[in-house]
Motif scaffolding. Structure first.
Motif, short mmCIF file in Angstrom:
data_model
loop_
_atom_site.label_atom_id
_atom_site.label_comp_id
_atom_site.label_asym_id
_atom_site.label_seq_id
_atom_site.Cartn_x
_atom_site.Cartn_y
_atom_site.Cartn_z
N ARG A 69 33.13 31.59 43.64
CA ARG A 69 31.74 31.17 43.39
C ARG A 69 31.08 32.14 42.40
O ARG A 69 31.25 33.35 42.52
CB ARG A 69 30.92 31.19 44.67
CG ARG A 69 31.42 30.26 45.77
CD ARG A 69 30.96 28.83 45.53
NE ARG A 69 31.58 27.95 46.51
CZ ARG A 69 31.12 27.75 47.74
NH1 ARG A 69 30.06 28.40 48.16
NH2 ARG A 69 31.72 26.89 48.54
N VAL A 70 30.31 31.61 41.46
CA VAL A 70 29.42 32.40 40.61
C VAL A 70 28.01 32.12 41.10
O VAL A 70 27.55 30.96 41.08
CB VAL A 70 29.57 32.03 39.12
CG1 VAL A 70 28.54 32.81 38.30
CG2 VAL A 70 30.97 32.36 38.63
N GLU B 157 24.14 32.65 40.79
CA GLU B 157 23.04 33.07 39.92
C GLU B 157 21.85 33.55 40.74
O GLU B 157 21.48 32.91 41.74
CB GLU B 157 22.60 31.90 39.03
CG GLU B 157 23.66 31.41 38.06
CD GLU B 157 23.88 32.37 36.90
OE1 GLU B 157 23.03 33.27 36.70
OE2 GLU B 157 24.91 32.23 36.20
N ILE C 204 30.94 36.26 42.57
CA ILE C 204 30.34 37.02 41.46
C ILE C 204 28.84 36.74 41.45
O ILE C 204 28.41 35.59 41.29
CB ILE C 204 30.97 36.64 40.11
CG1 ILE C 204 32.48 36.89 40.15
CG2 ILE C 204 30.32 37.43 38.99
CD1 ILE C 204 33.20 36.53 38.86
N VAL D 294 25.33 37.16 39.62
CA VAL D 294 24.78 37.42 38.30
C VAL D 294 23.28 37.63 38.44
O VAL D 294 22.56 36.74 38.90
CB VAL D 294 25.07 36.25 37.33
CG1 VAL D 294 24.49 36.56 35.96
CG2 VAL D 294 26.57 36.00 37.23
N ALA E 276 26.77 41.52 36.12
CA ALA E 276 27.60 40.89 37.13
C ALA E 276 28.03 41.87 38.20
O ALA E 276 28.43 43.00 37.89
CB ALA E 276 28.84 40.27 36.48
N VAL F 96 30.84 41.97 41.25
CA VAL F 96 32.04 41.23 41.64
C VAL F 96 32.52 41.71 43.00
O VAL F 96 32.59 42.92 43.26
CB VAL F 96 33.17 41.43 40.61
CG1 VAL F 96 34.39 40.58 40.99
CG2 VAL F 96 32.69 41.08 39.21
N GLY G 216 27.34 39.48 32.45
CA GLY G 216 27.34 38.41 33.44
C GLY G 216 27.70 37.06 32.87
O GLY G 216 28.12 36.15 33.59
N SER H 127 31.27 35.53 33.65
CA SER H 127 31.65 35.44 35.06
C SER H 127 32.74 34.40 35.30
O SER H 127 33.66 34.62 36.09
CB SER H 127 30.41 35.13 35.91
OG SER H 127 29.48 36.18 35.82
N ARG H 128 32.63 33.26 34.60
CA ARG H 128 33.65 32.23 34.78
C ARG H 128 35.01 32.72 34.29
O ARG H 128 36.05 32.42 34.89
CB ARG H 128 33.25 30.96 34.01
CG ARG H 128 32.08 30.22 34.62
CD ARG H 128 32.43 29.63 35.97
NE ARG H 128 31.26 29.07 36.66
CZ ARG H 128 31.27 28.65 37.89
NH1 ARG H 128 32.38 28.73 38.60
NH2 ARG H 128 30.17 28.17 38.46
N VAL I 106 36.62 34.73 36.98
CA VAL I 106 37.26 33.90 38.00
C VAL I 106 38.62 33.41 37.51
O VAL I 106 39.63 33.43 38.23
CB VAL I 106 36.35 32.71 38.38
CG1 VAL I 106 37.10 31.73 39.27
CG2 VAL I 106 35.08 33.20 39.06
#
Length: 676
Positions: A578-579, A581, A607, A609, A614, A616, A660, A663-664, A667
């Protein structure tokens, strides 16, 4: 006097210096030739043995004696107002204390101990020297604080000393340059270095140490002399020799006539100055107070016909040469001109109020905190005062309010402020407070303020101090005293800032205006502001808790409507990422625990943001930690967001990075590592 081998001048009254001081006399009366076998030292050494469990015999005999002697010296110095520092008498005290503390360490004691010995000293000497008991709290707190700091210094210094002397053998010399580095960088005195090496029969190259010290002093002198101050200061000796001391008239008047005796321009003597010129003027007499004793110098004007010299500061050189600094606003002024001296009345009045308020505050602090309180510095200006005093810890709000209340009670007495000239000994015997370390002449000015309060056990005057400053005529002229802040300036020294008179009134009026504005914004009466703010803070706390819970629930709910639509399987292992926000990184630990419970078995990447950065977190359920390591995976993710490293345990690790937006990619990097 022995002039040559064969020529001697006899003393007018031939005598023998027996060195029969108090301690030697005590030793003889007690049947011993050893000062440390007298009742005083025997009891102190017994207290040391009781604390350390080390008998005062053999190689430990000297350490016990050093501690006993230096404890006594340190305690009396602190009681007299000296505090450890890096210069002057404070540095002498620090060296005495640290030598004793080094010997405490040699006895194998690993915790601060000297402060625990003070009661034994007070039992022996407190009756004859009551100032020990009066300053007891300050002495114990100072000893304890200094020993805590010194142990840190000792640890660093001994490590470096061991590293640098490891290859030396008995009879060798330790580098003086290294000894100086220990002193200059780590605060490790030369005598401690010598003490530490003496047991191994290693001497210190003191010539090299002294050379390094002189080199440092020469560098400092060169920097100072380059500033031009040295050349200017030498002028005042010549001026004083030529024109004599300045007569100060400012205790009785703010105006007077005078004659210009000397003018200094750009560091040199000159005969005249014109409009726009900056200069320093010396006159035969002056009502202007020269900066000293914490009180700032007066401002005002020096007038000669149409000529006006604006005085921006007055300084006192060489004890009694008053120097008026400023600029010619109009006309021309020459040596020999008869002038009128006019002190700025508003500025002088404000300074008088704040200086007198300082005396009231000093005595109030002694009543509230104890008689160990002593002035350590002050600044008195027309619109504020600053007062530094000895006290080992911060004052609480009740103590500050009580001191302020006591001082204002004396203001309300509106009693006369009297001054008289007395001999120093006579003044101190009468109860006047003298500042330790100040130089006083045979005759001193004693300032008495207020009528004694019930808390002062029958004192006739509330405050009695030696002081050369300017003061109000009656305590009521101070108007009002209000304390604005209390803080620390150094170890064992506190600072109070306060306002008096119109400055205090303006400060309180502004505070009142602010409270009324806040009350209007909150739509309550001024007296209800505190309750309303308390309610708002409580409401905010509840909302924050609800928001955190909502974020947590939302973060784990997943992007779709199904319970497991964001969970996939990689090589037979369940993987959830999961990211999040707007989530703060500190919330990741709690979210990770909940995610593990939800997943039951698998690997999780969360993660957070926040503000472009970021945070982690990688978690692994217990059944998989023998195959996967969270620290390894979090480092892979951190690299993708611009971070380095990461730390934690095999089942959970955290890291961070500045980017940040990637972030994807982080992952995906973990996904790829698991897929490979």
């Amino acid at each position: 006097e022995q002039k040559t081998r064969d020529e001697r001048v006899e003393l007018p009254r031939p005598s023998i210096d027996t060195g029969m001081g108090l301690e030697r006399l005590s030793a003889l009366l007690q049947g011993t030739h050893d000062n440390y076998e007298t009742d005083l030292f025997k009891s102190l050494i017994a207290a040391i043995v009781e604390e350390t469990g080390v008998e005062a015999e053999g190689k430990f005999k000297a350490s016990n004696r050093v501690i006993a002697d230096h404890l006594r010296a340190s305690s009396f110095l602190i009681a007299d107002g000296v505090l450890p520092s890096n210069e002057g008498r404070g540095y002498v005290l620090r060296r005495i204390m640290r030598r004793a503390m080094r010997h405490v360490e040699l006895l194998g004691v690993k915790e601060p101990m000297m402060y625990k010995l003070f009661p034994a000293l007070e039992r022996e000497m407190g009756q004859a020297y009551p100032q020990l008991g009066q300053a007891g709290e300050l002495i114990t707190e100072t000893l304890k604080g200094e020993e805590i700091r010194f142990r840190k210094t000792l640890k660093r210094g001994l490590k470096m000393l061991g590293d640098e002397s490891g290859d030396l053998k008995a009879g060798d010399k330790f580098s003086g340059d290294v000894a100086f580095k220990l002193y200059d960088t780590y605060g490790f005195p030369l005598d401690l270095t010598q003490d530490a090496l003496r047991a191994r029969d290693i001497a210190v190259d003191t010539d090299a140490f002294n050379a390094a010290m002189e080199k440092q002093k020469a560098t400092a002198r060169a920097a100072w002399s380059g500033s031009g101050e040295a050349a200017t200061d030498t002028i005042w000796f010549d001026v004083k020799d030529e024109v004599g001391a300045t007569d100060f008239l400012g205790y009785d008047t703010e105006k007077s006539e005078a004659v210009v005796k000397a003018i200094i321009c750009n560091g040199d003597r000159c005969d005249a100055i014109n409009a726009g010129d900056e200069a320093a003027i010396v006159t035969n007499q002056t009502p202007f107070y020269g900066e000293s004793g914490g009180q700032v110098g007066d401002r005002g004007e020096i007038v000669f016909g149409d000529t006006v010299f604006k005085v921006t500061n007055t300084q006192k050189k060489l004890d009694n040469l008053f120097v008026h600094m400023g600029t010619v606003e109009s006309g021309k002024l020459s040596v020999g001109d008869p002038v009128e001296m006019r002190v700025d009345h508003a500025g002088r009045s404000g300074t008088r109020q704040h200086h007198s308020a300082t005396h009231l505050l000093h005595e109030a602090l002694r009543i509230v905190l104890g008689t160990h309180v002593a002035q350590k510095g002050s600044l008195v200006e027309p619109d504020r005062l600053r007062f530094d005093f000895s006290h080992p810890k911060a004052m609480d709000r009740d103590e500050l309010l009580r001191a302020q209340e006591i001082a204002n009670r004396v203001v309300q007495q509106n009693s006369p402020v009297s001054t008289r000239l007395m001999g120093v000994d006579e003044a101190v015997e009468a109860g006047a407070m003298a500042l330790f370390g100040e130089k006083y002449g045979d005759e001193v000015r004693v300032v008495a303020m207020g009528e004694g309060l019930p808390e002062q056990d029958g004192k006739a005057a509330y405050s009695l101090e030696l002081c050369g400053g300017t003061h109000v005529n009656r305590t009521g002229d101070i108007g009002l005293l209000t304390v604005t802040s209390e803080s620390a300036t150094s170890s064992g020294v506190r600072r109070i800032e306060a306002l008096a008179g119109n400055a205090a009134r303006a400060y309180l009026e502004e505070r009142d205006r602010q409270i009324r504005d806040i009350a209007d914004s909150l739509k309550v009466a001024p007296g209800k502001v505190k309750d309303r703010v308390g309610n708002l803070l409580e409401e905010r706390k509840k909302l924050e808790q609800e928001l955190a819970a909502a974020r947590k629930k939302l973060a784990l709910a997943g992007p779709g409507s199904g319970e497991g639509d964001d969970i996939e399987e990689i090589n037979g292992v369940r993987f959830m990422a999961r990211v999040l926000e707007g989530i703060h990184p500190k919330e990741l630990r709690g979210l990770m625990d909940d995610a593990k419970k939800k997943l039951q078995s698998g690997i999780i990447v969360l993660i957070a943001v926040n503000e472009g950065k970021a945070g982690v977190s990688v978690g692994i359920t217990p059944d998989l930690t023998d195959k996967y390591n969270a620290v390894d995976l979090v480092k892979i993710a951190a690299a993708a967001v611009g971070g380095k490293g990461g730390g934690g345990r095999a089942d959970m690790a955290q890291a961070g990075g500045p980017d940040g937006g990637n972030s994807r990619a982080a992952v995906e990097a973990v996904h790829k590592a698991l897929s490979g």
